[in-house]
Design an enzyme around this catalytic site. Structure first.
Site, PDB file in Angstrom:
ATOM      1  N   GLY A 125      -7.073   3.450   1.555  1.00 40.07           N
ATOM      2  CA  GLY A 125      -7.898   3.595   0.362  1.00 40.07           C
ATOM      3  C   GLY A 125      -7.179   4.232  -0.803  1.00 40.07           C
ATOM      4  O   GLY A 125      -5.956   4.160  -0.908  1.00 40.07           O
TER       5      GLY A 125
ATOM      6  N   HIS B 145       0.864  -1.185   0.000  1.00 42.02           N
ATOM      7  CA  HIS B 145       0.000   0.000   0.000  1.00 42.02           C
ATOM      8  C   HIS B 145       0.897   1.231   0.000  1.00 42.02           C
ATOM      9  O   HIS B 145       1.849   1.307   0.776  1.00 42.02           O
ATOM     10  CB  HIS B 145      -0.922   0.007   1.222  1.00 42.02           C
ATOM     11  CG  HIS B 145      -1.865   1.175   1.207  1.00 42.02           C
ATOM     12  ND1 HIS B 145      -2.954   1.248   0.371  1.00 42.02           N
ATOM     13  CD2 HIS B 145      -1.856   2.342   1.897  1.00 42.02           C
ATOM     14  CE1 HIS B 145      -3.591   2.391   0.561  1.00 42.02           C
ATOM     15  NE2 HIS B 145      -2.939   3.068   1.488  1.00 42.02           N
TER      16      HIS B 145
ATOM     17  N   LEU C  29     -10.181  -3.743   3.680  1.00 44.98           N
ATOM     18  CA  LEU C  29      -9.304  -2.984   2.792  1.00 44.98           C
ATOM     19  C   LEU C  29      -8.158  -2.312   3.563  1.00 44.98           C
ATOM     20  O   LEU C  29      -8.398  -1.527   4.473  1.00 44.98           O
ATOM     21  CB  LEU C  29     -10.122  -1.910   2.052  1.00 44.98           C
ATOM     22  CG  LEU C  29      -9.330  -1.047   1.057  1.00 44.98           C
ATOM     23  CD1 LEU C  29      -8.789  -1.869  -0.091  1.00 44.98           C
ATOM     24  CD2 LEU C  29     -10.177   0.105   0.562  1.00 44.98           C
ATOM     25  N   ASP C  30      -6.936  -2.624   3.182  1.00 49.60           N
ATOM     26  CA  ASP C  30      -5.736  -2.038   3.793  1.00 49.60           C
ATOM     27  C   ASP C  30      -5.688  -2.272   5.302  1.00 49.60           C
ATOM     28  O   ASP C  30      -5.020  -1.524   6.027  1.00 49.60           O
ATOM     29  CB  ASP C  30      -5.634  -0.532   3.498  1.00 49.60           C
ATOM     30  CG  ASP C  30      -5.610  -0.247   2.001  1.00 49.60           C
ATOM     31  OD1 ASP C  30      -5.124  -1.104   1.243  1.00 49.60           O
ATOM     32  OD2 ASP C  30      -6.069   0.834   1.593  1.00 49.60           O
ATOM     33  N   GLY C  31      -6.380  -3.312   5.764  1.00 51.40           N
ATOM     34  CA  GLY C  31      -6.469  -3.543   7.198  1.00 51.40           C
ATOM     35  C   GLY C  31      -5.726  -4.775   7.691  1.00 51.40           C
ATOM     36  O   GLY C  31      -5.734  -5.063   8.886  1.00 51.40           O
TER      37      GLY C  31
END
Lengths: 299, 299, 299, 299
Positions: C216, C207, C242-244
């Site tokens: 995001g 990311h 998401l991105d977690g």
């Protein structure tokens, strides 16, 4: 003086009474980890943390740091050490066992620049350096009241070319057998071999450059002259070779053409104090093993 | 070959046709900035970016980088330079004017290790190095097809003790007057003074250590031997003194006792390529002035 | 194509035939290290490297990575695993054993931005990523020839809102059971839960921000807007959030007001590729254990 | 108390009597640099340092910091300002002129954690923060004697939910019109809008996370929970939005799974104090311009 600065040094926490650390160096060979962990297990100890490193699987050196809990450690530690002897002999180990309840005693040597001393005292009184500071020794009287405000004895031992041997003897008498670690916190005198020998790998110096660049005097002036874009500081154990001992820790910071010698010194002070404090902390926590002229640091 | 890797080098953008940069060095004195900015204003130029640095207000050196837009620059640049002569004379300036539409021509020298070359070509084809890569010169044939796949000529000039003078002459013939900058991207031969002289402050080398630590050969082996906790790389202009030229950029990375020489090399490769690429980018963007043996970098 | 870029992936070295790694997670308790090391010793294995970490001595989790040599490993590994069962049961271990001679198989997913892919392929062909790259999967055709020049199959699977389910099924058919690790090297599509589930903790994404800042889309635009002075990148395992997912590695670089969004992207590309490559390397070398939503990385 | 800690704050150096700095923000346009430098030259001033930045050459904002020497500045400064009015009007400038001999007055707000305060006082007494520290304000009495030992007044203003409005009024009465800058050195109360408004862009807070990650309370606990591999601190101007004001400086340090919340706090303290001290130093040296919610820092 106020209560704020007097709280330095923290008490032994309950769990520390039964906790110890072993540092082991030996030639590598099969079965070392098994032997040590089996030994501890059979003696009722629980391994809390263990680190090991083998320099080269084929005939290199093996290094280990092991932290364990053992009920009634104080009473059983002598027996434990004695029992460990046969394992140590078998694997030709150099080893030490440190109890967390026996706090290391420090002497801090300082000259006129105070930033490293201030940092060590601040970290100490914040409880981050888990040791006793037994004394501060200086060739200048400047920091006397400041140090004494922490309840720490301050010994002013002037050093001149004429009185050097005598001063060194005084230093030796003060520390020898009474402290476990000597920290040269920007102490600007070369320490005597008579002090180095009994404190082999137990004197930490901060050199104000990224060693081995800029050995010797005036490293910031040298760095400015060479036009480097990054400056650094190096904490190392003191040996007979000037700025040549085993490196414990280094750190750096970016500089630019805008930074003159005095700016480099200012920036450097922040690196020096942080690097020195890290090295002292790691020594206190038994994280450093020395082999030949290099350190293994388990951090 | 695919279109992916052939896109290197980006076209002149419209605004670049009318943009130029001046680099000025002179003894400091009152009125320099006023004179230069007034001159540009009167000639209809608009200053887009300006950086200056005075080494010491009292009688030191003054350095300036000024970026400006001027309509119809191509037609007016000769007149502008001529007019600037009187200001330059008055303040004893050393100065250069670079037009952004005239892209610098690069020769990259390489031996067997490819990481610096790969990085430069990748950044170039991504449009991040705004220059022409006129040729790659190597004492080995290994990278020929790779380089040619980018549409860049590759000159294999073997160097042996016997053929060294002859090889150096070939190199000189290839580059002299045809390229603006020579990049030694892990070129493992010492370059000839005959090349250094016409390319004073226009040959960039990457040395695989944090200079001035570990000058000369096998710096990673030296670093391992010394037990440093941080390794680095240094981009510098090449002078007659080995690894002694003006430092442009340095960077470092933390290592530990676990890293043997081959690990240090692996870690070092990433530092080397990034440091070299930064230095090349800054040179291409006219951000570097050299004074005595040091650089002023406006970045 | 030239031989230079085709050498990727290195052969099994002789010592690797007899070397294996175990990753173990279990509730902490007395005697774990002793049991494991004793077991290995009794089976004739020699421990080369061992790391352990206990989250909290009182009733926390225990994590261990142990690397060992065992003669004729290939013939004996099944027996070894079987024998280990009783220890594993006793301590409620989750564990895996990896042989170094069985190289992990990777699928790299990529969209249009090539820097992460280029980095992985460069490190792979330099022998720094000790794995097989089985395939590259992309929703764009752009990198086909480049990837194939390394001898790696390239699967172009376009993804549109309409064809998404079908495309995901194709991806799943391609990788499932055939690769050990999926690397999202700036793959700009959200991957399907159907892929995440069988590849739990085996899909690594990069990311382009310092998570959890700027979750995001368009993180560099968000970073510019907020005026941060440092930007970063984060490699993490992909979960349904998401991105977690669990963070494996992060790194950062200093920026300034001078850097607009496009400069941030340029600087960020260098962070992204290095961070992703590190995470992939650590996964390949079995250095990562996942507990709840966090990683333990023995590096 | 000893002389060691009382030397804080350094006297005006002779050259500072004639030195001033201007900070200028205005819409970009042709001729600004020329006009300002011409103006200063005609008034007999010598530019010592000048930095400028244009957000976007086409219709963006222009920012300038200019440092100059002018003989008999004290007598001529009013005239200089008046004369500058027409230039300022023409280019729609927001501008300020600061004389180096007029040292900024600081109020430091602190709660119980002392590390940021200790750092500021140490840097101040080392002469690195060129300002007056007019007072320390705290909602706790703990640091009273320590602060007073530097000769600095200490105001203990307890804050409870009931007494908050009253306490804020006391704070406002203490500082308003009497100090130039308020530094929140880990002051754990939200400051009142009544204080923010008159001190717009003149209250610096240190937030103990890498903003915008972990806004609000207990950021180290949040960081531990999320499993980040790097932690940071952020110095920013205080606005009505919690932790949302213009970021001045950030820095970070690498952590690992071994660091629990209390270790993160310990590591973080060193980042926090360094980041805050840098931001304060830059403000004191007039290096920061604020535009919308972002800073331009000329350092």
């Amino acid at each position: 003086m106020d209560t704020h600065v007097k709280t330095g040094g923290r008490p032994v926490k309950p769990y520390e009474n039964n906790r110890a650390r072993m540092l082991i160096s030996c030639p590598d060979g099969p079965g070392i980890v098994a032997a040590v962990s089996q030994f501890l297990h059979e003696h009722g100890a629980n391994i809390v943390q263990s680190d090991q490193y083998t320099m080269d699987p084929e005939g290199g050196m093996f290094f280990m740091r092991i932290e364990f809990d053992l009920e009634q450690l104080e009473d059983r530690v002598d027996g434990l050490k004695e029992d460990f002897g046969s394992i140590a002999d078998k694997f030709e180990m150099q080893w030490n066992l440190y109890q967390l309840s026996h706090k290391k005693k420090l002497a801090i040597f300082v000259s006129k620049e105070d930033h490293c001393l201030v940092e060590l005292l601040w970290q100490w009184q914040a409880g981050d350096l888990d040791a006793e500071i037994s004394m501060v020794v200086s060739n200048h009287p400047d920091m006397k009241e400041y140090v004494e405000s922490f309840g720490i004895p301050y010994h002013h031992i002037p050093v001149t070319p004429d009185t050097k041997p005598e001063a060194e003897q005084k230093q030796l008498d003060l520390v020898n057998g009474k402290v476990d670690l000597i920290v040269l916190a920007r102490y600007m005198q070369i320490v005597s071999p008579a002090l180095i020998q009994p404190y082999r790998n137990r004197i930490i110096n901060i050199h104000h450059s990224f060693l081995p660049a800029f050995v010797g005097g005036k490293p910031y002036a040298q760095a400015y002259e060479r036009g480097v874009k990054i400056i650094g500081a190096t904490a190392h154990y003191v040996t007979e070779e000037l700025d040549g001992g085993p490196i414990i820790e280094q750190d750096v910071q970016r500089v630019s053409h805008r930074d003159n010698v005095s700016e480099l010194k200012r920036i450097g002070r922040t690196i020096e104090r942080v690097v020195l404090a890290r090295a002292v902390k790691w020594h206190i926590e038994d994280r450093i093993l020395v082999h030949q002229n290099k350190t293994v640091v388990f951090n």
